[in-house]
Structure formats: C-alpha cells, structure tokens
Design a protein around this motif. Structure first.
Motif, PDB file in Angstrom:
ATOM      1  N   ARG A  52     -41.752 -10.326  15.980  1.00 23.39           N
ATOM      2  CA  ARG A  52     -40.842 -10.212  16.876  1.00 23.39           C
ATOM      3  C   ARG A  52     -39.566 -10.209  16.421  1.00 23.39           C
ATOM      4  O   ARG A  52     -38.517  -9.424  17.107  1.00 23.39           O
ATOM      5  CB  ARG A  52     -41.043 -11.424  17.622  1.00 23.39           C
ATOM      6  N   SER A  92     -48.160  -4.882  21.535  1.00 28.28           N
ATOM      7  CA  SER A  92     -48.069  -6.325  21.600  1.00 28.28           C
ATOM      8  C   SER A  92     -49.711  -6.573  22.122  1.00 28.28           C
ATOM      9  O   SER A  92     -50.206  -5.756  22.362  1.00 28.28           O
ATOM     10  CB  SER A  92     -47.177  -6.903  22.606  1.00 28.28           C
ATOM     11  N   ASP A 170     -49.529  -5.637  16.665  1.00 24.36           N
ATOM     12  CA  ASP A 170     -49.889  -7.035  16.714  1.00 24.36           C
ATOM     13  C   ASP A 170     -51.389  -7.163  17.331  1.00 24.36           C
ATOM     14  O   ASP A 170     -51.759  -7.152  18.487  1.00 24.36           O
ATOM     15  CB  ASP A 170     -49.143  -8.004  17.708  1.00 24.36           C
TER      16      ASP A 170
END
Lengths: 227, 258
Positions: A52, A92, A170
C-alpha cells in the motif's frame, strides 16, 4: 522502477490511547524493469502495508518511496493521481466499483481515463474478459453480484488492460481454479516480457516460483530486525 | 501536466459573529481533478463551498480562478456582473435540493435552455436541440422535455439540475451533497453519471458531502473539516485508508458496514 530507501511506517491510533504501532523501519529495495519480485513473510509482517505504501495509499513516516522517479512520500496528490493513471497499476484483493456499472465498463475504465475512445476500450476489455473465461452473459451485469473468483478476475482484467510499466499484485491467483490461474500467470509473464516491473504478494508458492525472479522477506524490515 | 491551478484558494475565513464558519482554508485544484470535502454537519464545509462559489462573502482570503479570457483572477475582487457571468459560464453549482437549482414553474427543456440563453444563445431550434441532447445524457426521456420539474421524481429533478448546469460546458462544478436525500438505487446511477461526465468533459469538481462512500468513488482528493478547520487533506484513498488525524480516524471508524 521501484526504489525504496530507509522507509519507515508507524500507525498512531489516536482514539485508542494514542497507541503507536511500528510496522516497518529501514526498508530498502529496488526493482527494475522486467523484473518480478515477491514479498514474503508471515501474516502480519507488513507485506500488505508495504504494498500500500508502494501505491501511495499508506503514507510513510520517513524515507523515500520512488516509483518511476516520483517520490510518493513527498509528491503532491495530483502527481500520484497521474502516476496511477499512466504508470502504476494495482490489482488488489478487493473490487470496489460504482454499483450497477456493467463489468465491461468497469474493466474498460483505466483506458477511458487515459482518453482511449470508448469503442476501442470496450473491445480491449472484451478480449481480456474472454481470455479470463468470464462468460459473455455476465459482461453487461455489475460485478458486485459475482462470485469471489469472478470478481478477482474482473479486478485482474482492470489491472492488465493498460500496459502499466509498474504493477503491484496482491495475491492475484488466490481464489482461482487451475485454468484461470494459468491465464493469470501468462498475463504476468507477458507483462514481464514487455518490461513491466512487478511486485507481488503470492501465497501460492508454485505460482511464485514460476513467475518471480527474486523474493524479499519483509520480516527483515520489521523494526526489531533493523535495530 | 499543466502547472496552472484552475482554482487557488488562500486563507478563506468566514465568521458568523463570534462563531467560526470556516477558518484559513487554502488549497489548489487542478484541471480535471475532483476534490471531496467531508466533515460532520456544522463543520463548515457548506460555508466554505458557498464562499468559493460567491454565494457568501468571506471575511478574509482569496479565491483565484483561472478564467478562460483573462487568466487567474481573484473572484472575490470581481464586480458583481463579472462574477455572475462567471457563475453561468465557467462555473456551475449543483444544489443538494434540486428545487433550489431549478425553476420549478418552467418546463424541463426551458430549465436547460435558460442557461444557454443567459450566455447569448438565441436560435430556438438550437436551444431545444441542445436541451433534448442533454436530457438524453442525463437519462431523462425526450418526451418529458415540455413537462415541468414538479412532475418529476426527486432523482429526475437532480439529474435535470445537473443537465441545466453542464449544458454551457463549465470547467468547474461545485456540488453540495449531490446524492443526499436520494434513494440508494438512484444514487448509484447518479454517481456513475457524474463520474462519466467528469471524465468525458474534463471537468473539475468540488463535492461537499458527509458520505464517505460517495467521495471514495468520485473524488481523487479529499479534505476533512472539523469546527471550520481543515484537519487533514490528501489523496482520497490515502486519507480514508491511513488517516493521520484523530478526527479522521474517528470518522472512518464510524462508518456502518453494510
């Protein structure tokens, strides 16, 4: 492409007695074009926090987080916005979309934001969705009602539709079946071949070994180790 | 990337007697950016918006807008006619209650056409054509062009207000709770529409809301206000995911999960 120098991160929880949690300190790493690097370490070691920070989503307390020459720690919001639009992609684990927008448009959006004509952007989106085995009957529906694996593939399609020079992944293969997992690994290999610098978190070890050139253990960046 | 800010706000302060409306607010907004302003009621976000849009006279500060003709000008120093011209050409203001931004006794087409006439359009056919085009863009059926907004639902009125505001091709749109008071299904559609319009027209927008989900989806940047002061500002997802100020942390942790 990615260059971190002496990066530190703490969370201060003002509403819980101003508790300070140190997550990272003295983090250094460099990832160049065409390289794919996996972040490893136990759950809670700071992998996602670091990811992040690389996206400018978490703010570092110190150091330099440079992506394509832009220091995310110092950059003005609009520089980060431009970087994310043109250079830095992020897949993500969660899909966050405006409700009721068709999947095709959700996937086409990164191209539309770059000013690509709508028809062309939708064609590209359709190609990618077909490659990721999302049935055509779903393209006109909003992805909010899709299964976990389908949402993840929509997210992946969004991340790969523009050839971003820098990409953060991710757990891209987390909830996918074998066929789709292979498609995603192919997409990653293609991106590497055209010179994309990739940093990812992969709990899927076989996938990690197949696409990653190096591993960086985030545990080494935890405050205890650096001291 | 252009380096001239579309709007530069410097030290804007507004007091209501001893009470602070907003205090010493400064920021730059660049072309194509959408900025959200959040905070609880009474935090000064609407006061700030109204000061910037020229509806309220601030006690101190500058609101410099990069005008199409003369370059950057302090709008607070402009004459009233100049500011009125600005507010119907380069600027638009979308009110929370569509009734405040529409003329309820005039047809839908008339509401859109009026803005065009205010900037000099005189050809009836062209004006009606533009009005119908814009009704289509905000998903209002062409057959309703001669109906008054009083016969429209709340969501339709809000979309009509947006059409009326955007028909003259403004460069900066001020929005005060644009989705407030609408039911969630209408809200979703309106959010998608606002986002497409912003992207396709290259608009900049300042959106005041107390709904953090709305700013997450619409705004690139976020400013958090409390008691008239800006307590935190930055990228929307950074402020919401890694809030630094105690008040922002409280605000973010107070959202109800659906």
């Amino acid at each position: 492409m990615f260059d971190l120098k002496d990066v530190s991160k703490t969370f201060t929880l003002h509403n819980q007695g101003a508790a300070v949690i140190e997550v990272l300190s003295g983090a250094n790493m460099t990832v160049t074009a065409g390289e794919c690097v996996a972040l490893t370490g136990a759950s809670g070691s700071g992998k996602s926090t670091l990811m992040r920070m690389l996206y400018g989503n978490y703010r570092a307390q110190g150091g330099v987080v440079s992506v394509a020459g832009v220091d995310l720690v110092q950059a003005a919001p609009r520089e980060i916005i431009r970087l994310r639009r043109e250079v830095l992609g992020y897949v993500s684990q969660f899909l966050r979309v405006v409700p009721r927008v068709p999947t095709l448009d959700v996937v086409a959006e990164p191209l539309l934001a770059l000013g690509v004509p709508a028809a062309h952007a939708r064609d590209q989106a359709a190609t990618l969705l077909a490659r990721l085995n999302i049935p055509k009957t779903l393209w006109d529906l909003s992805p909010t009602t899709f299964s976990g694996g389908e949402q993840q593939r929509v997210n992946i399609a969004r991340g790969f539709i523009h050839p971003f020079p820098a990409l953060l992944l991710d757990e891209p293969t987390a909830s996918l079946d074998a066929t789709n997992r292979n498609v995603v690994l192919e997409l990653i290999a293609d991106a590497k071949a055209r010179g994309t610098a990739i940093i990812g978190i992969f709990h899927d070890e076989a996938a990690r070994d197949q696409v990653c050139d190096r591993q960086i253990d985030v545990t080494g960046f935890s405050p205890g180790c650096a001291a | 990337m252009t380096d001239t800010a579309l709007l530069s706000v410097r030290g804007v302060t507004k007091r209501y007697g001893a009470h602070i409306g907003c205090a010493d607010v400064s920021f730059d907004l660049y072309p194509g950016e959408v900025m959200g302003i959040v905070g609880e009621s009474g935090s000064g976000k609407s006061t700030l918006l109204n000061c910037m849009a020229g509806h309220l006279a601030p006690d101190a500060g500058q609101v410099v807008f990069d005008t199409a003709v003369d370059g950057p000008c302090d709008t607070l120093q402009m004459s009233e006619p100049e500011r009125r011209m600005l507010s119907r050409t380069d600027w638009a203001f979308v009110h929370q209650h569509a009734r405040d931004g529409l003329r309820m006794g005039v047809s839908a087409g008339g509401n859109v056409g009026e803005r065009l006439m205010a900037v000099g359009a005189r050809h009836y056919g062209d004006i009606r054509g533009s009005a119908i085009d814009w009704l289509g863009r905000v998903e209002i059926d062409e057959t309703r062009v001669d109906d008054r907004p009083t016969t429209f639902s709340g969501g339709m009125q809000q979309r009509l207000q947006i059409a009326r505001n955007l028909v003259t091709g403004p460069r900066l749109v001020f929005m005060d709770e644009p989705t407030g008071g609408l039911d969630v299904s209408v809200q979703a559609r309106l959010l998608d529409m606002i986002r497409s319009l912003v992207r396709d027209m290259g608009l900049s927008a300042i959106i005041v809301t107390h709904d953090l989900a709305v700013v997450r989806l619409l705004a690139d940047r976020l400013m958090v206000m409390k008691s008239g002061h800006v307590v935190e500002a930055g990228l929307t997802d950074q402020v919401l995911d890694d809030p630094q100020h105690a008040y922002t942390q409280l605000l973010v942790s107070s959202i109800l999960q659906v």
